[in-house]
Enzyme design. Structure first.
Site, short mmCIF file in Angstrom:
data_model
loop_
_atom_site.label_atom_id
_atom_site.label_comp_id
_atom_site.label_asym_id
_atom_site.label_seq_id
_atom_site.Cartn_x
_atom_site.Cartn_y
_atom_site.Cartn_z
N LYS A 179 5.04 92.47 9.69
CA LYS A 179 6.48 92.26 9.71
C LYS A 179 7.20 93.35 8.92
O LYS A 179 8.18 93.93 9.39
CB LYS A 179 6.81 90.88 9.15
N GLU A 185 -3.40 95.79 3.40
CA GLU A 185 -4.66 95.69 4.15
C GLU A 185 -4.50 96.21 5.57
O GLU A 185 -5.37 96.92 6.10
CB GLU A 185 -5.14 94.23 4.20
N GLY A 240 6.28 84.65 9.06
CA GLY A 240 4.99 85.15 9.53
C GLY A 240 4.10 84.07 10.11
O GLY A 240 3.49 84.24 11.17
N ARG A 241 4.02 82.92 9.44
CA ARG A 241 3.10 81.87 9.91
C ARG A 241 3.66 81.09 11.08
O ARG A 241 2.99 80.22 11.63
CB ARG A 241 2.75 80.93 8.76
N GLU A 326 0.48 77.49 2.55
CA GLU A 326 1.40 78.57 2.19
C GLU A 326 2.84 78.06 2.23
O GLU A 326 3.69 78.51 1.46
CB GLU A 326 1.23 79.77 3.12
N HIS A 356 -22.23 67.08 10.10
CA HIS A 356 -23.47 67.47 9.42
C HIS A 356 -23.18 68.32 8.19
O HIS A 356 -24.07 69.00 7.67
CB HIS A 356 -24.39 68.21 10.39
N LYS A 468 -0.86 90.51 -5.35
CA LYS A 468 -0.66 91.80 -4.69
C LYS A 468 -0.19 92.85 -5.69
O LYS A 468 -0.64 94.01 -5.65
CB LYS A 468 0.39 91.65 -3.57
#
Length: 501
Positions: A179, A185, A240-241, A326, A356, A468
């Site tokens: 964005k 990263e 963003g999400r 978040e 399991h 960050k």
């Protein structure tokens, strides 16, 4: 506008006939929540006091519900397929959104001979499209003749290396999704791909023609070297999400065709209409939010599990972790006051594998951990054994809900199940683009309703910033080899020295 009337307050959604609570084909069953009519009456009163319905409508109307950043959270506009006007600061945003749809469709028809797409993004720029591309692999036709989509998010070079080993440089496109166009990263991985192209002897022109971007910072993308016609915009009012409905969902369209992407948007849009029009006692996102809120207040639940009984939805819990934690991992409310409730820890994986793993804790641990069980009515393969396998899958889903709720007494306490462990059952008629879109939108709206109940801003994430900021001097210290950790605390400095040896 959703109404919370006195008539609704006396109803008991937990005793509703199976199949009567549904939207966009998705069925919700609350029968094992352990919430009686009196509890529901109180919960509807809580919702009315928190103005849940008003808050939902504020999102749809483009109001500045992101109070800390003073902006709307208008992701619902991205799936407003009838293009009815939606205003932000007096301007209709639908023409710009429709233009992006046209550009996505045009790109789907344009790419010929492309073998690989390397999609570089992280967080909301990765979770949604990665989930959708994997979830639809069994049900949607791959329109782009064998295009391989490689998702790269982690700054760990191992993930990028794995993608590059399988990609053919001369027929690879790269999609950089950020964005801000400043995500560390993502840019590090993007630069590494540029170097890879160079080692494969691609010319500057070939590299430039291979690069595409999705960003709200168009100028930064141009400065990175991406041609203007290769940049797909999205806007600061898209969190963003919540962004998979924007051009961030481009890989869905490229892999399965624009019609499939459109069906994905349509399913979400139909859930949108339900969320703002259905009565509260029939409103799926409101009911799911109230049920979780009840378990928090009654049992002090600090976690909940989501178990999709569909291998194709294996990544759904990962997407949901970001959406919920978040959005709502907060210590203060919208007015800066301390809160007593915020997001539970979200975890989960595909059933029956999950049984399991941690189901022992769900059944017999001292904590009460609510569970969402997601089932799909139709099998998801064409194997001759598919029907038998699917019945076994569904049997396990239904049995786990029964065991969690009803338990079992035994003289040996080690073999006793306490029961009264709450769960929802959510059923999709089939797992296709339409119902996947509706499912994601259902949980988005539930998140907004929970934010209203908790008094939280669901649309900012200040807690992710400190790490960050601190990472930058530490990275410099690691690279400089000596004497660079002097301004850091002693513990971090010692750790840096260890890694430098």
């Amino acid at each position: 506008m959703t109404a919370l009337s006195n008539a609704e307050s006396s109803s008991n959604p937990s005793s509703a006939i199976f199949g009567s609570l549904q939207a966009a084909g998705i069925v919700l069953d609350l029968a094992y929540q352990g919430i009686d009519a009196k509890d529901w009456k109180r919960l509807f009163a809580n919702a009315q006091e928190a103005k849940v319905s008003d808050h939902l409508n504020a999102v749809f109307n483009g109001e500045r519900v992101n109070t800390s950043e003073h902006r709307p959270a208008l992701h619902t506009a991205l799936r407003n397929l009838d293009k009815s006007p939606i205003l932000v600061d007096g301007k209709d945003v639908m023409p710009e959104i429709a233009e992006v749809w046209q550009r996505i469709e045009g790109l789907c028809n344009k790419w010929v001979g492309v073998t690989d797409l390397i999609h570089i993004g992280i967080g909301g720029s990765d979770f949604g499209p990665r989930l959708a591309v994997q979830a639809l692999a069994h049900s949607a036709n791959k329109s782009n003749r064998g295009l391989r989509v490689h998702f790269v998010a982690n700054v760990d070079s191992a993930e990028l290396s794995h993608a590059l080993e399988r990609a053919q440089a001369n027929s690879t496109k790269v999609l950089i999704v950020t964005k801000s166009f400043g995500t560390a990263e993502t840019l590090m991985n993007a630069r590494a791909v540029l170097n890879w192209f160079k080692t494969k002897n691609l010319t500057s022109s070939q590299i430039q023609n291979s690069l595409f971007a999705i960003t709200s910072n168009v100028q930064a993308a141009k400065e990175f070297g991406i041609q203007a016609e290769h940049i797909f915009p999205f806007w600061d009012w898209v969190g963003g999400r919540f962004s998979v409905w924007s051009a961030v969902g481009l890989p869905i369209a490229l892999q399965y065709g624009f019609d499939t992407f459109k069906q994905f948007l349509q399913g979400a849009n139909h859930m949108d209409r339900h969320a703002i029009s259905a009565r509260a006692d029939q409103n799926l996102p409101i009911l799911m939010a109230l049920a979780l809120y009840h378990q928090q207040t009654k049992h002090h639940s600090k976690a909940y599990a989501v178990i999709p009984y569909a291998h194709a939805l294996e990544l759904f819990p990962y997407w949901l972790q970001q959406l919920d934690m978040e959005s709502h991992g907060k210590q203060v409310d919208r007015f800066g006051k301390p809160v007593s409730l915020s997001s539970p820890v979200v975890f989960g994986s595909a059933g029956t594998n999950a049984q399991h793993s941690y189901f022992q804790l769900l059944h017999q641990g001292p904590e009460c951990i609510p569970v969402d069980l997601i089932a799909v009515k139709e099998p998801m393969s064409a194997l001759p054994e598919a029907k038998d396998h699917h019945y076994a899958l569904l049997a396990n889903c239904l049995a786990q809900a029964q065991a969690l709720a009803l338990g079992r007494d035994a003289s040996d306490p080690n073999l006793s199940y306490p029961g009264k462990r709450p769960s929802n059952l959510i059923v999709l008629p089939k797992l296709d683009a339409y119902h996947l879109g509706a499912l994601l939108a259902l949980y988005e709206h539930r998140a907004v309703c929970l934010g209203s109940l908790w008094g939280l801003n669901s649309f900012d994430q200040p807690g992710v910033e400190l790490g960050k900021v601190l990472a930058k001097p530490i990275e410099r210290a690691l690279q400089e080899k000596e004497g660079s950790g002097d301004t850091l605390d002693s513990i971090t400095t010692a750790r840096i020295h260890y890694f430098q040896k």
